[in-house]
Scaffold this motif. Sequence first.
Motif, PDB file in Angstrom:
ATOM      1  N   TRP A  32      -1.346 -13.786  -5.704  1.00 50.00           N
ATOM      2  CA  TRP A  32      -0.080 -14.507  -5.738  1.00 50.00           C
ATOM      3  C   TRP A  32       1.084 -13.527  -5.575  1.00 50.00           C
ATOM      4  CZ3 TRP A  32      -0.953 -19.702  -6.470  1.00 50.00           C
ATOM      5  CH2 TRP A  32       0.188 -20.512  -6.495  1.00 50.00           C
TER       6      TRP A  32
ATOM      7  N   GLY B 182      -3.622 -20.469  -4.024  1.00 52.92           N
ATOM      8  CA  GLY B 182      -3.097 -19.299  -3.315  1.00 52.92           C
ATOM      9  C   GLY B 182      -2.988 -19.563  -1.826  1.00 52.92           C
ATOM     10  N   GLU B 185      -0.067 -21.729  -1.199  1.00 54.32           N
ATOM     11  CA  GLU B 185       1.183 -20.992  -1.366  1.00 54.32           C
ATOM     12  C   GLU B 185       1.462 -20.118  -0.150  1.00 54.32           C
ATOM     13  OE1 GLU B 185       2.300 -22.233  -3.912  1.00 54.32           O
ATOM     14  OE2 GLU B 185       4.213 -21.152  -3.979  1.00 54.32           O
TER      15      GLU B 185
END
Lengths: 267, 260, 325
Positions: A32, B182, B185
């Motif tokens: 992330w 993820g 994103e």
Amino acid sequence: MKVYGSVLKLRLSMGMQYRAAALAGVATQFFWGFITIMVFEAFYEYAVQTPPISLREIISYIWLQQAFLVFITMWFRDNELFELITSGNIAYELCRPCELYGFWYAKLLAQRLSSAILRCFPILFVSFLLPKPYNMTLPPSLTTFLLFLSALLLGLFLLVAISMFLYISVFITMSPAGSLLVFSILGEFFAGLIIPVPLMPTWLQKIANVLPFRWTADFPFRVYSGHIPQNEAMIGILIQLGYLLVLVLLGRFALNRVIRKVVVQGG
Amino acid sequence: MRLYYKYLLILFKSQMQYRTSFWLLSVGQFFIPLTIFAGLYLLFERFGQIKGWQFFEVALCFAIIHMAFSLSECFARGFDQFSSLVIKGEFDRLLVRPRSTFVQVLGSKFEFIKFGRLLQSIIVLVWALSNLPIEWTSIKAITLMLMIVSGVLIFTGIYMLAATMCFWTVQGLEVANIFTDGGREMAQYPLNIYQKWVARFFTYVIPFGTVNYLPLMYILGKTQGNGIIYLLTPIAGGLFILPCFLFWQFGVRHYRSTGS
Amino acid sequence: MIQLEGISKSYKIAKRSTGLRQAAKSLFYREHTIIDALKDISFSIKPGEIVGYIGPNGAGKSTTIKIMSGILVPDTGSCTIMGYTPWKDRIQYVKNIGVVFGQRSQLWWDVPVMDSFELLKDIYKVPLQEYKATIDLLIETLELQEIVQSPVRQLSLGQRMRSEIAASLIHNPKILFLDEPTIGLDAVSKIAVRQFIKTINKEKGVTVILTTHDMNDIESLADRVILIGKGSLLYDGHLEKLRKRFGTHKTITADYGKNTIPIQIPGTSILSWSPERVILSFDPDQTKTSEVITHLSDQVKLLDVTVESQPIEDIIVQLYKEYKI
């Protein structure tokens, strides 16, 4: 105080049981962090004017955010407590020989601390070793670092105090969904978790500055990189303390009110 | 298909038992990605563009990925939550029924609250499309559809891989979040803004690039050459689900020989 | 109908270790222990039988049921049930069986029981006509009229178990596997469940295989028991024979008017004694029951007498002891 200590200890050893989950969490947060940094990198590459915060500062901001994620997110919650409240089993808690606010506060604090301890060190460690420009950098001075530490801890205390209102609100709504929604959406946005506060337009920054959320995440992370100079950081810490005092007192008052109601109604 | 529909019905009834929390959660699912989108908007307001991509172009990409993600979360949630099925021993139950495990696991869970997220992405999609000067052709329209379908297949494939891992271990499965949450994103921006290795991984290993980059370039008129090739890329990406399906079958066989 | 021959199954179990160093080690290699869950199990069951499958925890009962219901594949051996090999023709095969796992539910938690039934109808592709007939019968015999419209989460354990059993019979299976169907039920529900099992066995000729820890289930349902321990088959035959082999003793419980003089009857031993009640144990092959009662009535003023065979629990405990399991 001893009670709170043993609550923390219990939580830590429970957390250790879930090593694999923690490791997986670390990996996810790493990914992330990387993605977020790359997005900012791409934005900065073609920036027309100099942005109000440098890419370096953003990078440490993001790594700190990933490392201390459980210090700062609202969705990290205790479903046990929710159930306790909605099922009416709260009566058992009332039998314990200590004040409920303090007891719950310690419990919630312990949960966040124990998960953070498991996660923050591996993330911080690796993020320092990363190749440039993705690596984390040291704070400009020792004083800054100490200021950061106190700001981070106060931020944690503050966040737990804020999250107490979440549980208190469940006494009234009887379902955590709604409050969780408001708290996590508004809270996380204004804490600078979606985009760092300095990158927001001025009018939004004004709102963020008034609300308590920003002091839990945005403030300590920018103290670390030195984006907030030391003298301003000192003032910020005082503001944190003020907020903490007000929120704890308010929370305590509100909790006692709702509990009295429960007791009067006969549970 | 009829059975799948029945599963849908019964689970919808179940979730309607908790109406208030259903609506609140749906609203939440609407607003959570909205703040992310707001963040994206604000970044564009400050920086103007990202590596040559304009706001509405990225918004289109964002909408497609979020749409695919919410659809797969809605319909393939059974695989996402599969570990609980195995831990509770409920998977045995599925094995004593005369239907394929795939349909039954798929039918074990639906999250209708994800429609909130879906609605949000539809609004962004419409907004982005109405602000982009695209010369529409039927091929482009089909490509757009295929991008969404293929995205759903890729996300579902990842869920299936993670679910299959449950047959060996139920620990540390959160790693799959890297590729689902993820992946979402990451894929909400066009793939070429990232470093080469990230772009390569997400084109050739997990083929998000065939959804959010190559066909996107085509729709936005950033390419030359034959449109058919770009039409085919999302189809190629959707094929990702095939090996996932085989792996699933392999996992079921392993489970039945060890019973762990 | 059911034929098992030389079924064996072993599991590999990773050794779990505690402590940080051990945990780190186990990241790289794991020690395994091989556990033989089943060793060379053979038996056959005829259509219409009710068979009690018993054994202590971890004996391999569930593993056998799982193999017979097509969930697990055994290491060696063959199993033919109604012409199918369960683990090979899974989808075709399972249409013919019903399975109740006593500790798990197959009903959907938040919807009325009836909705679950309807979905199961579609899963098993039961024709509407047939479904209606079956469900009416099930609702009647299991007395489900009042509960089929309530969500499962509101049912009591007994009501739920009755619904579970109904759910596993919607497709009219020929064989019913019951894995601890009476676990946790109160006495009334237990009797209702047993009664129903008897009924479907008699009227529809359903073959029933049940595992249980409650010996009363076995006593009231199964003529034949298969006993398994540590993965091996220990006994297969009539319950009565088992009783004859071990349960030679009978007990007499007698209540009488107050009497402080201890009772003495030749050929018996006293299990417990009080001024109002005595429990005696004796061997009916050597001492006649009537003789014992005559002796008793000579010595005290009898109020009530009950004669019981040795309870089957005791026999099982003896059996376990004999086989050292």
